[in-house]
Design a protein around this motif. Structure first.
Motif, mmCIF file in Angstrom:
data_model
loop_
_atom_site.group_PDB
_atom_site.id
_atom_site.type_symbol
_atom_site.label_atom_id
_atom_site.label_comp_id
_atom_site.label_asym_id
_atom_site.label_seq_id
_atom_site.Cartn_x
_atom_site.Cartn_y
_atom_site.Cartn_z
ATOM 1 N N LEU A 1 22.374 -6.621 -4.476
ATOM 2 C CA LEU A 1 22.123 -5.252 -4.016
ATOM 3 C C LEU A 1 21.171 -4.507 -4.945
ATOM 4 O O LEU A 1 20.293 -3.773 -4.480
ATOM 5 C CB LEU A 1 23.442 -4.488 -3.894
ATOM 6 N N LEU A 2 21.321 -4.683 -6.232
ATOM 7 C CA LEU A 2 20.417 -4.023 -7.170
ATOM 8 C C LEU A 2 18.990 -4.565 -7.031
ATOM 9 O O LEU A 2 18.023 -3.801 -7.027
ATOM 10 C CB LEU A 2 20.928 -4.195 -8.601
ATOM 11 N N PHE B 1 13.331 -4.024 -5.164
ATOM 12 C CA PHE B 1 12.179 -4.560 -4.449
ATOM 13 C C PHE B 1 11.820 -3.739 -3.223
ATOM 14 O O PHE B 1 10.643 -3.533 -2.932
ATOM 15 C CB PHE B 1 12.421 -6.019 -4.043
ATOM 16 N N THR B 2 12.805 -3.240 -2.504
ATOM 17 C CA THR B 2 12.527 -2.459 -1.304
ATOM 18 C C THR B 2 11.760 -1.190 -1.639
ATOM 19 O O THR B 2 10.696 -0.924 -1.066
ATOM 20 C CB THR B 2 13.838 -2.099 -0.577
ATOM 21 N N ILE C 1 7.702 -0.405 -0.985
ATOM 22 C CA ILE C 1 7.358 0.707 -0.097
ATOM 23 C C ILE C 1 6.496 1.732 -0.824
ATOM 24 O O ILE C 1 5.511 2.240 -0.273
ATOM 25 C CB ILE C 1 8.633 1.349 0.481
ATOM 26 N N LEU C 2 6.828 2.036 -2.066
ATOM 27 C CA LEU C 2 6.046 3.016 -2.798
ATOM 28 C C LEU C 2 4.645 2.514 -3.137
ATOM 29 O O LEU C 2 3.687 3.291 -3.123
ATOM 30 C CB LEU C 2 6.781 3.454 -4.061
ATOM 31 N N VAL C 3 4.489 1.227 -3.393
ATOM 32 C CA VAL C 3 3.149 0.681 -3.628
ATOM 33 C C VAL C 3 2.315 0.784 -2.359
ATOM 34 O O VAL C 3 1.157 1.211 -2.388
ATOM 35 C CB VAL C 3 3.236 -0.783 -4.121
ATOM 36 N N VAL C 4 2.894 0.422 -1.216
ATOM 37 C CA VAL C 4 2.164 0.509 0.049
ATOM 38 C C VAL C 4 1.802 1.961 0.354
ATOM 39 O O VAL C 4 0.671 2.269 0.760
ATOM 40 C CB VAL C 4 2.997 -0.118 1.193
ATOM 41 N N LEU C 5 2.744 2.864 0.173
ATOM 42 C CA LEU C 5 2.468 4.275 0.460
ATOM 43 C C LEU C 5 1.446 4.872 -0.503
ATOM 44 O O LEU C 5 0.643 5.719 -0.114
ATOM 45 C CB LEU C 5 3.757 5.085 0.429
#
Length: 132
Positions: A67-68, A73-74, A78-82
């Motif tokens: 979970l960690l 990674f999630t 997402i922040l790199v793509v955004l």
């Protein structure tokens, strides 16, 4: 009072904190249910679902780590793509992502699951019964 509720709604940490508090409460509740009612309920539970403490610790430790890792990674992906998207198209994209309620709930669920697994792992112990 209206100012205070608007201030709370704007804060990012409130939703994940609520999910984390819920995870702590559920972990404590299920610990006491398991501690006090397992003997009475064990005749109704199939034996394949009742494991030993070592196996349960291994499973819960793996789930906590997973979970960690999944959370890290999630959100980093997402922040790199955004960030790349906002630098080329609209600078408001990252701000809209951070202020989205669904993002807060997903982060809360990930953190709540990690906290629940970790606390459940800490509560696991052998109960020795003395027979005379």
């Amino acid at each position: 009072m209206k100012k205070f509720t608007l201030w709370i709604k704007e804060k990012l940490w409130v939703t994940p904190a609520a999910y984390s508090i819920l995870a702590v409460a559920l972990s404590i509740i299920f610990f006491y249910i398991d501690l006090h009612w397992i003997d009475a309920m064990s005749e109704y539970i199939p034996s394949i679902l009742l494991t030993n403490v070592d196996l349960a610790k291994t499973i819960m430790g793996s789930l906590s780590g997973a979970l960690l890792t999944m959370t890290t990674f999630t959100f980093s992906t997402i922040l790199v793509v955004l960030t790349m998207y906002s630098s080329q198209f609209s600078p408001r994209t990252l701000k809209n992502f951070v202020h989205d309620r669904l993002t807060w709930r997903v982060l809360g669920i990930f953190l709540g699951g990690f906290i629940y697994n970790t606390l459940s792992l800490l509560f696991m112990r052998r109960i020795f019964t003395v027979t005379m």
